[in-house]
Design a protein around this motif. Structure first.
Motif, PDB file in Angstrom:
ATOM      1  N   ASP A  91       0.815  -1.211   0.000  1.00 26.50           N
ATOM      2  CA  ASP A  91       0.000   0.000   0.000  1.00 26.50           C
ATOM      3  C   ASP A  91       0.851   1.264   0.000  1.00 26.50           C
ATOM      4  O   ASP A  91       0.359   2.346  -0.356  1.00 26.50           O
ATOM      5  CB  ASP A  91      -0.905   0.034   1.240  1.00 26.50           C
ATOM      6  N   LEU A  92       2.101   1.137   0.412  1.00 29.40           N
ATOM      7  CA  LEU A  92       2.936   2.318   0.585  1.00 29.40           C
ATOM      8  C   LEU A  92       3.476   2.852  -0.735  1.00 29.40           C
ATOM      9  O   LEU A  92       3.698   4.054  -0.874  1.00 29.40           O
ATOM     10  CB  LEU A  92       4.105   2.004   1.520  1.00 29.40           C
ATOM     11  N   VAL A  93       3.721   1.952  -1.691  1.00 31.71           N
ATOM     12  CA  VAL A  93       4.297   2.364  -2.981  1.00 31.71           C
ATOM     13  C   VAL A  93       3.144   2.542  -3.958  1.00 31.71           C
ATOM     14  O   VAL A  93       2.908   1.716  -4.838  1.00 31.71           O
ATOM     15  CB  VAL A  93       5.323   1.339  -3.498  1.00 31.71           C
ATOM     16  N   SER A  94       2.431   3.612  -3.793  1.00 30.86           N
ATOM     17  CA  SER A  94       1.197   3.810  -4.558  1.00 30.86           C
ATOM     18  C   SER A  94       0.890   5.298  -4.620  1.00 30.86           C
ATOM     19  O   SER A  94       1.266   6.071  -3.737  1.00 30.86           O
ATOM     20  CB  SER A  94       0.040   3.062  -3.879  1.00 30.86           C
ATOM     21  N   HIS A  95       0.190   5.690  -5.678  1.00 32.93           N
ATOM     22  CA  HIS A  95      -0.258   7.073  -5.784  1.00 32.93           C
ATOM     23  C   HIS A  95      -1.466   7.347  -4.880  1.00 32.93           C
ATOM     24  O   HIS A  95      -1.861   8.497  -4.719  1.00 32.93           O
ATOM     25  CB  HIS A  95      -0.610   7.405  -7.231  1.00 32.93           C
TER      26      HIS A  95
ATOM     27  N   LEU B 205       8.535   4.607  -9.045  1.00 31.44           N
ATOM     28  CA  LEU B 205       8.220   3.287  -8.483  1.00 31.44           C
ATOM     29  C   LEU B 205       6.714   3.080  -8.370  1.00 31.44           C
ATOM     30  O   LEU B 205       6.211   1.981  -8.630  1.00 31.44           O
ATOM     31  CB  LEU B 205       8.884   3.130  -7.121  1.00 31.44           C
ATOM     32  N   ALA B 206       5.979   4.116  -7.982  1.00 32.64           N
ATOM     33  CA  ALA B 206       4.526   3.986  -7.879  1.00 32.64           C
ATOM     34  C   ALA B 206       3.911   3.677  -9.237  1.00 32.64           C
ATOM     35  O   ALA B 206       2.945   2.905  -9.339  1.00 32.64           O
ATOM     36  CB  ALA B 206       3.924   5.258  -7.285  1.00 32.64           C
ATOM     37  N   ASP B 207       4.456   4.261 -10.314  1.00 32.78           N
ATOM     38  CA  ASP B 207       3.973   3.973 -11.664  1.00 32.78           C
ATOM     39  C   ASP B 207       4.169   2.504 -12.028  1.00 32.78           C
ATOM     40  O   ASP B 207       3.365   1.922 -12.761  1.00 32.78           O
ATOM     41  CB  ASP B 207       4.703   4.842 -12.692  1.00 32.78           C
ATOM     42  N   LYS B 208       5.233   1.917 -11.533  1.00 33.26           N
ATOM     43  CA  LYS B 208       5.574   0.534 -11.900  1.00 33.26           C
ATOM     44  C   LYS B 208       5.021  -0.498 -10.920  1.00 33.26           C
ATOM     45  O   LYS B 208       5.113  -1.701 -11.164  1.00 33.26           O
ATOM     46  CB  LYS B 208       7.105   0.384 -11.960  1.00 33.26           C
TER      47      LYS B 208
ATOM     48  N   GLY C  41       6.219  -8.814 -11.260  1.00 34.30           N
ATOM     49  CA  GLY C  41       7.659  -8.807 -11.090  1.00 34.30           C
ATOM     50  C   GLY C  41       8.180  -7.561 -10.409  1.00 34.30           C
ATOM     51  O   GLY C  41       9.344  -7.199 -10.581  1.00 34.30           O
ATOM     52  N   PHE C  42       7.333  -6.904  -9.625  1.00 36.29           N
ATOM     53  CA  PHE C  42       7.764  -5.708  -8.899  1.00 36.29           C
ATOM     54  C   PHE C  42       8.228  -6.067  -7.490  1.00 36.29           C
ATOM     55  O   PHE C  42       9.296  -5.653  -7.050  1.00 36.29           O
ATOM     56  CB  PHE C  42       6.622  -4.696  -8.836  1.00 36.29           C
TER      57      PHE C  42
END
Length: 382
Positions: free
Chosen positions: A143-147, A263-266, A271-272
């Protein structure tokens, strides 16, 4: 039962509103700890005036400005109760909010409770400028790596034991609350996004810390340190992207291409995230990866050893790495952050030699040791 920490810095205009909201937050058995970070206004005088009115108030003061992370850590380390909440000195708690948050924490056997709703205001909480409602339930690292914003990277109720387990707030960069949220979730702490935990967040009258960091060109640097600590959570391609990201390139920031956004875009791509590391905390990851031949995991292990103050192992690891210009650039920000901006590439080579042969008390070693101590002022580590 609850220790409430209020870090302050030039907070004279807003401090009393924050303080009085604590008294109405729904918890009787509480202590309030003010930690002043070198204020130049009347903040200290206001806190001193409160001491005689409330025996549950403690006042700590830094001799110099240490930053948000160090100031928060100082308050939590002083706290005597098992539960902690840190209230920014310009924000306001909703009536009864902490009492309800404690009930949810106990009911769900959680390590922390994040706010369910952020209400942004300027001068009057009755006139909100923006409201963000968060989805309740246990938070995940993903949840942290997100827009989509996560309340875990903001102010939250947490146990002091969870704080100690993860090493507290990072004090080596300015994104201390974000870094603490990442530390909690990457170490598998159970953080619940509450269902009725409202928090009033004041929009700054002066440029925010984020704006100041942006102007100073530190946005990518701050995110690099956060993602570096959780590097093992990602797949090799993502780890390389983080380590090789051009953090010092101002054109990337100008285009909005800072590390977090990239990073949020990916993050939704396959495979992230590294599946085998999903349930590994930092200790488990170190046991699993400390002997890895993957240079990204080797670099992460080096950073972990530094944070654990295992300097001998850290610099033995440097000596074992191929000291190419690329690897030196990779290690530079980590060591420079620890020992100061005077660090040069030749110092890294000196460290490698010193820690490999530190029992050799020849004249060369004595000169080398003095050179390191003089240049970097790191005598506190020996």
């Amino acid at each position: 039962m609850l220790s409430i920490i209020i870090p302050t810095y030039n907070s004279a205009e807003t401090l009393l509103e924050s303080y009085y909201s604590v008294l109405n937050s729904g918890v009787r058995d509480q202590e309030i700890i003010f930690v002043d970070d070198g204020s130049k206004d009347a903040t200290s005088q206001i806190i001193q005036s409160l001491l005689g009115d409330n025996p549950n108030i403690s006042f700590l003061a830094n001799d110099q400005n240490l930053g948000g992370g160090a100031t928060r850590n100082k308050g939590v380390e002083f706290a005597k109760y098992p539960l902690v909440f840190i209230l920014d000195s310009d924000d306001v708690l909703a009536p009864g909010s902490l009492g309800r948050a404690i009930e949810e924490l106990n009911l769900n056997n959680a390590d922390g409770v994040a706010t369910s709703q952020s209400v942004f205001f300027s001068s009057d909480i009755k006139n909100p400028l923006k409201i963000i409602q968060y989805k309740s339930g246990f938070a995940r690292f993903e949840d942290l790596v997100s827009h989509i914003p996560s309340p875990v990277t903001g102010n939250l109720l947490f146990t002091k034991q969870a704080f100690l387990d993860v090493g507290g707030y990072p004090s080596h960069h300015s994104f201390d609350t974000q870094g603490f949220g990442f530390r909690l979730l990457q170490n598998n702490k159970k953080i619940l996004v509450g269902s009725s935990f409202m928090y009033y967040q004041r929009l700054p009258l002066q440029p925010s810390y984020y704006s100041r960091e942006a102007r100073a060109g530190n946005i990518n640097r701050n995110w690099f340190y956060i993602f570096f600590e959780s590097l093992y959570k990602f797949t090799p391609n993502v780890r390389r992207l983080i380590l090789e990201f051009p953090c010092s390139n101002p054109s990337m920031l100008a285009k909005g291409h800072h590390l977090f956004n990239v990073l949020a875009d990916k993050s939704k791509n396959e495979g992230f995230y590294c599946e085998e590391a999903e349930f590994l905390d930092e200790q488990g990851a170190y046991r699993a990866y400390k002997n890895s031949n993957d240079y990204t995991l080797n670099a992460w292990s080096f950073g972990y050893e530094l944070r654990q103050q295992n300097y001998e192992s850290a610099f033995r690891r440097i000596r074992g790495m191929e000291m190419s210009p690329k690897s030196i650039r990779l290690l530079y920000p980590l060591i420079a952050d620890l020992f100061g901006p005077k660090l040069l590439e030749e110092d890294i080579r000196d460290f490698s030699y010193f820690f490999a042969f530190q029992k050799d008390f020849t004249w060369r070693m004595k000169i080398l040791k003095q050179k390191i101590l003089n240049r970097l002022n790191i005598f506190r580590h020996f």
